[in-house]
Design an enzyme around this catalytic site. Structure first.
Site, PDB file in Angstrom:
ATOM      1  N   TYR A 151     -11.129   3.760 -40.488  1.00  0.00           N
ATOM      2  CA  TYR A 151     -11.002   2.408 -41.028  1.00  0.00           C
ATOM      3  C   TYR A 151     -11.533   1.390 -40.029  1.00  0.00           C
ATOM      4  CZ  TYR A 151      -8.706  -1.748 -42.983  1.00  0.00           C
ATOM      5  OH  TYR A 151      -8.436  -2.993 -43.496  1.00  0.00           O
ATOM      6  N   SER A 206     -12.694  -8.557 -43.887  1.00  0.00           N
ATOM      7  CA  SER A 206     -12.652  -7.505 -42.877  1.00  0.00           C
ATOM      8  C   SER A 206     -11.186  -7.235 -42.532  1.00  0.00           C
ATOM      9  CB  SER A 206     -13.465  -7.933 -41.651  1.00  0.00           C
ATOM     10  OG  SER A 206     -13.404  -6.963 -40.632  1.00  0.00           O
ATOM     11  N   LYS A 254     -14.658  -1.228 -40.625  1.00  0.00           N
ATOM     12  CA  LYS A 254     -14.512  -2.676 -40.563  1.00  0.00           C
ATOM     13  C   LYS A 254     -15.376  -3.277 -39.451  1.00  0.00           C
ATOM     14  CE  LYS A 254     -11.848  -3.456 -44.049  1.00  0.00           C
ATOM     15  NZ  LYS A 254     -12.392  -4.197 -45.221  1.00  0.00           N
TER      16      LYS A 254
END
Length: 282
Positions: free
Chosen positions: A148, A134, A152
């Site tokens: 993003y 991650s 994650k």
């Protein structure tokens, strides 16, 4: 005699994936090093230990083919590292749909695709380990990386849920949360993103400030080798441990998130991301 274990790693064409493949091979593992376009470099370094295989995380057929090639070569599959991922620095309002879909296709759905294709092989082996890479932003969000960050944080939720569910199948699931590696690369990434997703005029001053805050990041870059070692440890870990926090910035994110009040957390993150300084300018 100890059985040689086999691991599949995604995103091995460069960077963290490539270094991780080398590390496992050097420590006696058989490695299925996957990438979209194999170039033979890793296999050339460890011809007995590494099999390079073409794999696109968006293509389940290519995933199954890569796994099967590894099983045929090494006899089975014991662990998986989901390392492949992409990012983009941009203002959310101006981020193209195509870019949003591409990030989620790789970071979230790609991770899901690999896990789903790998699970029957792991169960056939009697169990195994899945390691999902991650990011520190999976714990704490930062500006200009909204897509993003969202991807994650989705991986974080998926990983924790699966860690309970797959215990029933003797499959352990681990989460690696690295800090910023080679943080100065954000400059180039930010400039590329500003071309792919032009910054609206109303955001330009803020974008420039936030990007500069990334450049002036108050923490040292997280060493790639420390992340590799965390991945290696996680792949061997038979305990219930879920998270591996790696890097001084993520350690601070975790402290703020889990050891302070909501007000203290937000104040701390605003200071770290330059938001407090921006308020002073506004």
């Amino acid at each position: 005699m100890t059985k040689t274990k086999t691991i599949l790693i995604t995103g091995c064409s460069s960077g963290l994936g490539k270094i991780t493949a080398r590390h496992f091979a050097a420590n006696g593992w058989s490695v299925i090093a996957t990438m979209r376009k194999p170039d033979g470099a890793l296999a050339g370094e460890y011809p007995e230990r590494i099999l390079e295989a073409a794999l696109d995380v968006a293509d389940p057929a290519s995933i199954e083919a890569a796994i099967q090639a590894g099983v045929d070569r090494f006899g089975g599959l014991d662990a998986v590292v989901n390392n492949a991922g992409i990012t983009m620095v941009s203002v959310f309002e101006a981020t193209p749909d195509e870019a949003i879909h591409r990030i989620f296709e790789t970071n979230v759905f790609g991770t899901m695709n690999v896990i789903r294709q790998a699970l029957p092989h792991l169960r056939r082996r009697g169990g195994g380990t899945i390691v999902n890479v991650s990011s520190g932003v999976g714990i704490a969000a930062v500006p200009l990386l909204s897509i993003y960050v969202a991807s994650k944080q989705a991986v974080e939720g998926l990983t924790e849920s699966l860690s309970y569910e797959l215990e029933s199948q003797n499959v352990r699931v681990k989460l690696i949360e690295p800090g910023a590696m080679l943080a100065t690369n954000f400059v180039g990434t930010g400039m590329a993103a500003s071309q792919a997703a032009p910054v609206p005029a109303g955001y330009q001053a803020y974008f420039d400030h936030a990007l500069q805050s990334m450049v002036d990041y108050p923490f040292p870059s997280t060493a790639e080798q420390s992340v590799v070692e965390a991945i290696f440890d996680a792949a061997k870990d038979e305990s219930d441990r879920l998270r591996y926090v790696v890097g001084p910035d993520v350690e601070e994110y975790a402290r703020l998130r889990w050891s302070t009040s909501e007000e203290q957390y937000l104040a701390g993150m605003r200071a770290l991301t330059g938001q407090t300084a921006w308020r002073g300018k506004a």
